[in-house]
Each structure stands twice: as C-alpha cells, then as structure tokens.
Scaffold this motif. Structure first.
Motif, mmCIF file in Angstrom:
data_model
loop_
_atom_site.group_PDB
_atom_site.id
_atom_site.type_symbol
_atom_site.label_atom_id
_atom_site.label_comp_id
_atom_site.label_asym_id
_atom_site.label_seq_id
_atom_site.Cartn_x
_atom_site.Cartn_y
_atom_site.Cartn_z
ATOM 1 N N HIS A 91 34.999 -13.176 78.180
ATOM 2 C CA HIS A 91 34.613 -14.325 77.709
ATOM 3 C C HIS A 91 35.125 -14.906 78.701
ATOM 4 O O HIS A 91 35.914 -14.853 79.781
ATOM 5 C CB HIS A 91 35.685 -15.249 76.453
ATOM 6 C CG HIS A 91 34.892 -16.463 76.313
ATOM 7 N ND1 HIS A 91 34.403 -16.946 76.652
ATOM 8 C CD2 HIS A 91 34.077 -16.933 74.867
ATOM 9 C CE1 HIS A 91 33.832 -18.146 76.219
ATOM 10 N NE2 HIS A 91 33.325 -17.947 74.670
ATOM 11 N N PRO A 92 33.990 -15.682 79.370
ATOM 12 C CA PRO A 92 34.307 -16.782 81.411
ATOM 13 C C PRO A 92 34.830 -17.653 81.264
ATOM 14 O O PRO A 92 35.760 -17.793 82.114
ATOM 15 C CB PRO A 92 33.111 -16.707 81.582
ATOM 16 C CG PRO A 92 32.222 -16.855 80.359
ATOM 17 C CD PRO A 92 32.682 -15.836 79.084
ATOM 18 N N TYR A 93 35.511 -17.955 79.722
ATOM 19 C CA TYR A 93 35.583 -19.480 79.851
ATOM 20 C C TYR A 93 37.593 -19.326 79.653
ATOM 21 O O TYR A 93 37.927 -18.994 78.138
ATOM 22 C CB TYR A 93 35.035 -20.801 79.397
ATOM 23 C CG TYR A 93 35.683 -21.460 79.008
ATOM 24 C CD1 TYR A 93 35.982 -22.867 80.093
ATOM 25 C CD2 TYR A 93 36.279 -22.406 77.778
ATOM 26 C CE1 TYR A 93 36.801 -24.157 80.042
ATOM 27 C CE2 TYR A 93 36.533 -23.843 77.145
ATOM 28 C CZ TYR A 93 36.799 -24.195 78.768
ATOM 29 O OH TYR A 93 37.264 -25.434 78.350
ATOM 30 N N GLU A 94 38.443 -19.539 80.194
ATOM 31 C CA GLU A 94 39.651 -19.598 79.845
ATOM 32 C C GLU A 94 39.940 -20.373 79.118
ATOM 33 O O GLU A 94 41.165 -20.247 78.196
ATOM 34 C CB GLU A 94 40.902 -19.606 81.311
ATOM 35 C CG GLU A 94 40.410 -18.641 81.956
ATOM 36 C CD GLU A 94 41.531 -18.601 83.244
ATOM 37 O OE1 GLU A 94 42.210 -19.520 82.984
ATOM 38 O OE2 GLU A 94 41.083 -17.965 84.089
ATOM 39 N N GLY A 95 39.881 -21.855 78.548
ATOM 40 C CA GLY A 95 39.850 -22.645 77.594
ATOM 41 C C GLY A 95 39.158 -22.417 75.854
ATOM 42 O O GLY A 95 39.053 -23.074 75.360
ATOM 43 N N SER A 96 38.821 -21.313 75.977
ATOM 44 C CA SER A 96 37.883 -20.529 74.626
ATOM 45 C C SER A 96 38.706 -20.033 73.932
ATOM 46 O O SER A 96 39.926 -19.956 74.543
ATOM 47 C CB SER A 96 36.436 -18.934 75.359
ATOM 48 O OG SER A 96 37.690 -18.517 75.131
ATOM 49 N N ALA B 222 42.033 -17.952 73.406
ATOM 50 C CA ALA B 222 43.636 -17.813 71.868
ATOM 51 C C ALA B 222 43.831 -16.544 71.346
ATOM 52 O O ALA B 222 44.474 -16.330 71.054
ATOM 53 C CB ALA B 222 42.653 -19.213 71.251
ATOM 54 N N ILE B 223 42.485 -16.148 70.942
ATOM 55 C CA ILE B 223 42.611 -14.989 69.847
ATOM 56 C C ILE B 223 43.617 -14.036 71.415
ATOM 57 O O ILE B 223 44.616 -12.568 70.380
ATOM 58 C CB ILE B 223 41.440 -14.549 70.177
ATOM 59 C CG1 ILE B 223 40.945 -15.520 68.569
ATOM 60 C CG2 ILE B 223 41.451 -12.688 68.992
ATOM 61 C CD1 ILE B 223 39.373 -15.080 68.094
#
Length: 198
Positions: free
Chosen positions: A9-14, A18-19
C-alpha cells in the motif's frame, strides 16, 4: 517462529498500514521474528519481462529482487499478505509478486513428467494468511464478485501448489464504518496474532 509479511500500500495513512502495525505488535508480543517485504518502499517491479518468461521455462529466476525474496521466504514458517482490494482485485505490485515470485523452481516444482502436478518448495512454510481491506460489502463481494481474491490466491495459487493452513481475513466497508469500529478491528487483530502459533 519466523513470519514474512508481504505488504503493498503506497499511502502511509491507509488502514492497511494500521493493520500492519497491529499485526506486527501482536507477533512481536508473541516472540515471533518479522521480516517485512514492503513492495512499495522496495520499488518492486511487478512487470513480467521476456527474460522473466524465459527464466520461468528454465525454473531459474533472473530478477535480483525475486532471488532475494525467495531466500527470505524459504526460511519462513508463516507468510502474511496485507493489501487493499481495488476494483475487486489486488493492486498491481501484489499481482506482480504472485506472477514473478510464485515461480517454478522458487515456490513450487512439478512432481510428474507431464508438469500437471505441483509440489511446494517452501518446505518450512506452515501457513499463509491474507488480510485485505475493501469498501465493497462482504455479501456483495461474495454474491456478485464471487470472492475473487479467495479464488485467485487461496485456491488458484496456494491450494493448487499444495500449501496448507490458508486463511483470508477481509475487512469490508472500511470507509463507511466508524473510527471506533476500526479500532475494535485493530485490537482484535493484535490479539489474534498474539496467539498465533503456526
């Protein structure tokens, strides 16, 4: 136990990130070693080239990343994939990982001269868990889209190759649920991986 996590997943806030944090916390609390393969940060090239296809026939990968990933995964006891479902399927990097790393001579070989029966080569591997996020409701993903990721990865890939103990954990309606619900999911996930023993 050594656990290799394949993350995409390229977005760190995804929510996938969190998973990843919850799963990692649970595994570390349980004393497991984690080897994270972050496909985005490692700039994995998912494109199958003509050289890769020749290597497929020869059962000898030529992509240095594939060779590196094989060396890391063949030491693993458990494999965890974490990625989002986009348009009902996995992102390109995860698909490329399947195409290029789940490769004859790497993840499997054939057990008969007709090349119709497969046997796993990652002999330490005792289990595979896939964690996904999506905004499609669980019932619609099953009824309309036929649980496509289960068919493609758990059955069409790892079951076909003979790997045992396959699990898929799907988080649906991620955008629609409350922050409290997401926190509950993450806490439950951390506890689940605190108890994982294979």
């Amino acid at each position: 136990m050594k656990v290799v996590i394949i993350f995409n997943h390229p977005y760190e806030g995804s929510f996938c990130n969190a998973i990843l944090e919850s799963v990692s916390r649970g595994l570390i609390k349980n004393g497991h070693d984690i080897d994270l393969i972050h496909l985005d940060k490692e700039n994995f090239n998912p494109v199958m080239t003509s050289n890769d296809l020749k290597a497929f026939r020869d059962k000898k990968p030529v992509d240095p990343k594939v060779i590196e990933y094989n060396n890391r995964i063949k030491q693993a006891d458990h494999l965890i994939f974490i990625f989002p479902i986009w348009w009902e399927l996995m992102p390109a990097m995860t698909k490329g990982f399947i195409d290029k790393v789940i490769f004859p001579g790497v993840a499997y070989d054939y057990s008969n001269t007709q090349n119709t029966r497969m046997k796993p080569l990652w002999n330490n591997l005792k289990g595979i868990t896939i964690l996904t996020t999506m905004n499609t409701p669980k019932f619609l993903y099953w009824a309309i889209f036929g649980n496509a990721i289960k068919k493609a990865m758990l059955l069409g890939t790892f079951w076909k190759l003979g790997y045992k103990n396959r699990k898929w954990i799907s988080f649906n309606n991620v955008k629609q649920v409350s922050p409290e619900k997401r926190e509950q999911w993450l806490t439950k996930l951390e506890h689940r991986f605190m108890k994982m023993n294979q």
